[in-house]
Design an enzyme around this catalytic site. Structure first.
Site, short mmCIF file in Angstrom:
data_model
loop_
_atom_site.label_atom_id
_atom_site.label_comp_id
_atom_site.label_asym_id
_atom_site.label_seq_id
_atom_site.Cartn_x
_atom_site.Cartn_y
_atom_site.Cartn_z
N THR A 62 0.81 -1.24 0.18
CA THR A 62 0.12 -0.07 0.10
C THR A 62 0.98 1.34 0.00
O THR A 62 0.15 2.38 0.08
CB THR A 62 -1.03 0.07 1.28
OG1 THR A 62 -0.11 0.07 2.26
CG2 THR A 62 -1.88 -1.18 1.27
N THR A 64 4.36 1.12 1.63
CA THR A 64 4.99 0.97 2.61
C THR A 64 6.69 1.55 2.46
O THR A 64 7.18 2.39 3.26
CB THR A 64 5.42 -0.31 3.16
OG1 THR A 64 3.96 -1.02 3.25
CG2 THR A 64 5.97 -0.51 4.45
N THR A 65 7.20 1.06 1.41
CA THR A 65 8.55 1.41 1.11
C THR A 65 8.37 2.85 0.88
O THR A 65 9.82 3.52 0.93
CB THR A 65 8.76 0.51 -0.40
OG1 THR A 65 8.61 -0.76 -0.06
CG2 THR A 65 10.35 0.82 -0.79
N HIS A 122 3.61 -4.16 9.69
CA HIS A 122 2.34 -4.74 8.87
C HIS A 122 1.27 -5.18 9.77
O HIS A 122 -0.02 -5.80 9.34
CB HIS A 122 2.61 -5.67 7.77
CG HIS A 122 3.21 -5.22 6.62
ND1 HIS A 122 3.00 -4.26 5.84
CD2 HIS A 122 4.15 -5.94 5.80
CE1 HIS A 122 3.59 -3.95 4.86
NE2 HIS A 122 4.22 -5.17 4.73
N TYR A 208 -2.34 6.47 -0.42
CA TYR A 208 -1.29 6.52 -1.41
C TYR A 208 -1.60 7.56 -2.51
O TYR A 208 -0.81 8.00 -2.99
CB TYR A 208 -1.07 4.92 -2.04
CG TYR A 208 -0.22 4.76 -3.26
CD1 TYR A 208 1.06 4.24 -2.76
CD2 TYR A 208 -0.42 4.98 -4.41
CE1 TYR A 208 1.98 3.88 -3.66
CE2 TYR A 208 0.59 4.85 -5.33
CZ TYR A 208 1.74 4.31 -5.09
OH TYR A 208 2.95 3.96 -6.24
N ARG A 272 8.07 -1.31 -8.67
CA ARG A 272 7.36 -2.02 -9.95
C ARG A 272 6.97 -0.88 -10.98
O ARG A 272 7.78 -0.45 -11.86
CB ARG A 272 6.25 -2.85 -9.69
CG ARG A 272 5.83 -3.71 -10.86
CD ARG A 272 4.50 -4.43 -10.58
NE ARG A 272 3.40 -3.75 -10.09
CZ ARG A 272 2.44 -3.34 -10.92
NH1 ARG A 272 2.51 -3.63 -12.19
NH2 ARG A 272 1.44 -2.67 -10.63
N LYS A 273 5.76 -0.14 -10.71
CA LYS A 273 5.23 0.83 -11.50
C LYS A 273 5.24 2.27 -10.73
O LYS A 273 5.44 3.44 -11.36
CB LYS A 273 4.01 0.85 -12.21
CG LYS A 273 4.29 -0.21 -13.40
CD LYS A 273 2.87 -0.13 -14.17
CE LYS A 273 2.86 -1.21 -15.27
NZ LYS A 273 1.47 -1.41 -15.85
S1 PPS Z 1 5.52 -3.91 1.16
O1 PPS Z 1 6.02 -5.13 0.56
O2 PPS Z 1 4.48 -3.92 1.77
O3 PPS Z 1 6.74 -3.24 1.56
O4 PPS Z 1 5.32 -3.10 -0.32
P1 PPS Z 1 4.88 -1.49 -0.56
O5 PPS Z 1 5.96 -0.92 -0.23
O6 PPS Z 1 3.74 -1.16 0.49
O7 PPS Z 1 3.95 -1.40 -1.88
C1 PPS Z 1 5.00 -1.63 -3.26
C2 PPS Z 1 4.08 -0.72 -3.84
O8 PPS Z 1 4.78 0.68 -3.87
C3 PPS Z 1 5.40 1.17 -5.06
N1 PPS Z 1 6.47 2.12 -4.73
C4 PPS Z 1 6.35 3.33 -4.81
N2 PPS Z 1 5.39 4.09 -5.16
C5 PPS Z 1 5.57 5.50 -4.91
N3 PPS Z 1 6.52 6.16 -4.86
C6 PPS Z 1 7.62 5.32 -4.54
N4 PPS Z 1 8.83 5.96 -4.15
C7 PPS Z 1 7.48 4.05 -4.37
N5 PPS Z 1 8.51 3.01 -3.88
C8 PPS Z 1 7.44 1.72 -4.22
C9 PPS Z 1 5.85 -0.09 -5.77
O9 PPS Z 1 6.15 0.14 -6.96
C10 PPS Z 1 4.63 -0.98 -5.49
O10 PPS Z 1 3.46 -0.68 -6.24
P2 PPS Z 1 3.18 -1.22 -7.81
O11 PPS Z 1 1.77 -0.83 -7.87
O12 PPS Z 1 3.42 -2.70 -7.60
O13 PPS Z 1 4.36 -0.24 -8.66
#
Ligand code: PPS
Length: 308
Positions: A62, A64-65, A122, A208, A272-273
């Protein structure tokens, strides 16, 4: 009464099929991979937050990273450059994460307590209620549109090393039945939403999508919420840029096959995206309707008009 120090007998817990031959176990109304259950119990029983602690809570996939990077940068301004060579998950440990998993050593030991500690989890509010209610620590909760969360989870699980393929239909069923790690997603969000409504001074609830729409405004709000406001706009812009998907995903460390937990998820699988609305590329109209109906039932009926 259950002995706090005894491991839970995993065979006694409800079990559901998950990806391939793997299964999840239900503990306290939530689903977990079997290896996590006793770590989670340890966190519930032994983590004593300090009033100065900051805890990032989220359901998997959602944001996290992203939030780890932002919170780390906001709280550690002089060392925010570390994001260029350390993965956000290395900089901000999960309470229930690899440190505990590999060494049995608590990542929340007092050795770390001389500065403002930043952790991530989580684990649902329902399971952590006693811990989180015992203290005035600050909590940032991030959530994401359920359909994008599901699509992100589906991709992530198929990135797992040595994985057996997980079809989108299997992922949709698992998500709708709530049988996903740390899920049900809806209960997770509802739990932290209730905490936010109860203690708005201690909890910041962000989505998000809102973060994507106005990252600058949200970084400023996070600075204020965490008690370290910004003097000018420049540093806010710098943090927003350094934590953007484009910049973070371009660092060698974040492109690497390295991983925190051996042989499971490579560092690059967390990027990913990074967009909103990607579910439209993967989910049929019928599936979208199925999830929207669930969202209305679970969120809208509570007055939380989110997720469609
Ligand atoms: S986890 O495993 O719970 O830690 O994953 P999480 O970080 O919650 O979710 C991963 C999705 O976040 C996207 N992502 C980002 N989005 C915007 N900005 C930044 N900097 C960013 N970093 C990671 C990541 O691409 C995953 O989403 P999707 O839709 O798969 O691309």
């Amino acid at each position: 009464m259950e002995n706090d120090e005894l491991d839970i007998d995993l065979a006694s817990l409800p079990k559901q099929k998950w990806v391939g031959d793997d299964h999840l176990l239900q503990f306290g109304g939530f689903w977990f991979v079997p290896q996590h259950i006793n770590l989670i119990k340890k966190v519930i029983n032994h983590f004593n937050p300090l009033p100065t602690d900051v805890i990032l809570a989220s359901s998997p996939k959602t944001g996290t990273t992203w939030l780890k990077s932002l919170l780390y940068s906001i709280l550690n301004r002089s060392s925010k450059h570390k994001l260029a060579f350390k993965h956000p998950h290395e900089l901000v440990p999960f309470l229930e994460g690899p440190v505990l998993m590999q060494s049995n050593e608590l990542p929340f030991s007092t050795a770390l307590s001389n500065t403002c500690r930043l952790f991530s989890t989580h684990i649902s509010y329902q399971l952590l209620a006693k811990t989180l209610d015992s203290c005035e620590c600050r909590i940032v909760y991030v959530t994401r549109n359920p359909k994008d969360t599901l699509v992100s989870l589906w991709h992530f699980m198929n990135k797992r090393r040595g994985h057996q393929p997980w079809t989108i239909n299997e992922a949709v069923d698992a998500f709708c039945y709530g049988v996903t790690p740390y899920g049900p997603y809806y209960d997770h969000v509802i739990g932290y939403r209730a905490l936010y409504l109860k203690r708005p001074k201690n909890v910041m609830f962000v989505t998000y999508e809102e973060m994507k729409e106005d990252p600058h405004g949200h970084v400023k709000k996070l600075g204020d919420f965490l008690g370290c406001p910004f003097d000018g706009e420049e540093e806010v812009d710098e943090i927003v840029k350094n934590c953007s998907f484009e910049v973070l995903s371009s660092h060698e460390v974040n492109k690497s096959e390295q991983s925190l937990i051996k042989n499971l998820f490579p560092y690059n699988s967390f990027f990913r995206k990074g967009i909103t609305g990607d579910h439209e590329n993967y989910l049929s109209n019928e599936v979208i309707q199925r999830i929207d109906t669930l969202t209305k039932h679970r969120f809208h009926s509570l007055g939380f008009m989110y997720g469609i």
